[in-house]
Scaffold this motif. Structure first.
Motif, mmCIF file in Angstrom:
data_model
loop_
_atom_site.group_PDB
_atom_site.id
_atom_site.type_symbol
_atom_site.label_atom_id
_atom_site.label_comp_id
_atom_site.label_asym_id
_atom_site.label_seq_id
_atom_site.Cartn_x
_atom_site.Cartn_y
_atom_site.Cartn_z
ATOM 1 N N THR A 79 0.848 -1.184 0.000
ATOM 2 C CA THR A 79 0.000 0.000 0.000
ATOM 3 C C THR A 79 0.891 1.244 0.000
ATOM 4 O O THR A 79 2.116 1.152 0.161
ATOM 5 C CB THR A 79 -0.886 0.024 1.255
ATOM 6 O OG1 THR A 79 -0.031 0.047 2.409
ATOM 7 C CG2 THR A 79 -1.819 -1.180 1.301
ATOM 8 N N LEU A 80 0.277 2.406 -0.122
ATOM 9 C CA LEU A 80 1.039 3.652 -0.076
ATOM 10 C C LEU A 80 1.784 3.776 1.250
ATOM 11 O O LEU A 80 2.943 4.186 1.293
ATOM 12 C CB LEU A 80 0.109 4.842 -0.307
ATOM 13 C CG LEU A 80 0.781 6.160 -0.649
ATOM 14 C CD1 LEU A 80 1.653 6.035 -1.888
ATOM 15 C CD2 LEU A 80 -0.269 7.246 -0.854
ATOM 16 N N GLY A 81 1.116 3.391 2.342
ATOM 17 C CA GLY A 81 1.769 3.421 3.650
ATOM 18 C C GLY A 81 2.945 2.470 3.723
ATOM 19 O O GLY A 81 3.996 2.793 4.287
ATOM 20 N N ALA A 82 2.783 1.280 3.152
ATOM 21 C CA ALA A 82 3.871 0.302 3.139
ATOM 22 C C ALA A 82 5.044 0.813 2.299
ATOM 23 O O ALA A 82 6.204 0.636 2.658
ATOM 24 C CB ALA A 82 3.373 -1.033 2.598
ATOM 25 N N LEU A 83 4.730 1.478 1.190
ATOM 26 C CA LEU A 83 5.796 2.046 0.351
ATOM 27 C C LEU A 83 6.517 3.178 1.079
ATOM 28 O O LEU A 83 7.738 3.302 0.978
ATOM 29 C CB LEU A 83 5.218 2.519 -0.983
ATOM 30 C CG LEU A 83 4.777 1.391 -1.914
ATOM 31 C CD1 LEU A 83 3.928 1.937 -3.059
ATOM 32 C CD2 LEU A 83 5.973 0.624 -2.448
ATOM 33 N N ALA A 84 5.775 3.983 1.829
ATOM 34 C CA ALA A 84 6.401 5.063 2.620
ATOM 35 C C ALA A 84 7.329 4.457 3.671
ATOM 36 O O ALA A 84 8.429 4.973 3.914
ATOM 37 C CB ALA A 84 5.329 5.924 3.270
ATOM 38 N N GLU A 85 6.904 3.349 4.264
ATOM 39 C CA GLU A 85 7.732 2.633 5.236
ATOM 40 C C GLU A 85 9.033 2.166 4.578
ATOM 41 O O GLU A 85 10.116 2.290 5.154
ATOM 42 C CB GLU A 85 6.932 1.444 5.769
ATOM 43 C CG GLU A 85 7.634 0.531 6.721
ATOM 44 C CD GLU A 85 6.782 -0.683 7.082
ATOM 45 O OE1 GLU A 85 7.374 -1.773 7.243
ATOM 46 O OE2 GLU A 85 5.552 -0.566 7.193
ATOM 47 N N LEU A 86 8.928 1.638 3.365
ATOM 48 C CA LEU A 86 10.121 1.175 2.655
ATOM 49 C C LEU A 86 11.015 2.336 2.232
ATOM 50 O O LEU A 86 12.239 2.216 2.271
ATOM 51 C CB LEU A 86 9.718 0.326 1.443
ATOM 52 C CG LEU A 86 9.101 -1.030 1.781
ATOM 53 C CD1 LEU A 86 8.618 -1.727 0.524
ATOM 54 C CD2 LEU A 86 10.089 -1.905 2.544
#
Length: 115
Positions: A23-30
């Motif tokens: 998700t966008l949040g997961a991509l921000a985490e990465l």
């Protein structure tokens, strides 16, 4: 059942079927984990095809968390996948392809236009 159009994939980890999605949040985490400035920098990093085992664990953890799980990178590092390290590499490759598109998809000619 995962919805590939939403970037979801299926994987079996520790004998349990799971859904993963970046998700966008997961991509921000990465982005934060890898020190990437933006999504393009993140995609370029992944596109080089050289990821460490820790990188793979981070990507899988982000994908699991994006699908609603609550797992840490350390928990993922203790998980098992069918095929061992190659199985983990397949999961990462499939998840990245579902998220960013594969090289094959990017190079495919556009569909013919209807007259």
């Amino acid at each position: 059942m995962p919805n590939r159009r939403r970037g979801e994939i299926a994987a079996v980890l520790d004998g349990t079927p799971r859904v993963l999605v970046l998700t966008l949040g997961a991509l921000a985490e990465l982005e934060a984990a890898f020190g990437a400035e933006d999504l393009m920098a993140l995609a370029e990093r992944f596109g080089r095809g050289r990821l460490s085992a820790r990188d793979a664990a981070r990507i899988i953890a982000a994908g699991l968390n994006g699908a609603g799980a609550n797992v840490s990178v350390e928990e993922v590092e203790r998980m098992r996948a069918e095929g061992g390290a190659a199985g983990f590499a397949r999961i990462v490759a499939e998840l990245l392809a579902a998220t960013f598109g594969s090289a094959e998809t990017a190079q495919s000619p556009p569909p013919p236009q209807q007259a």
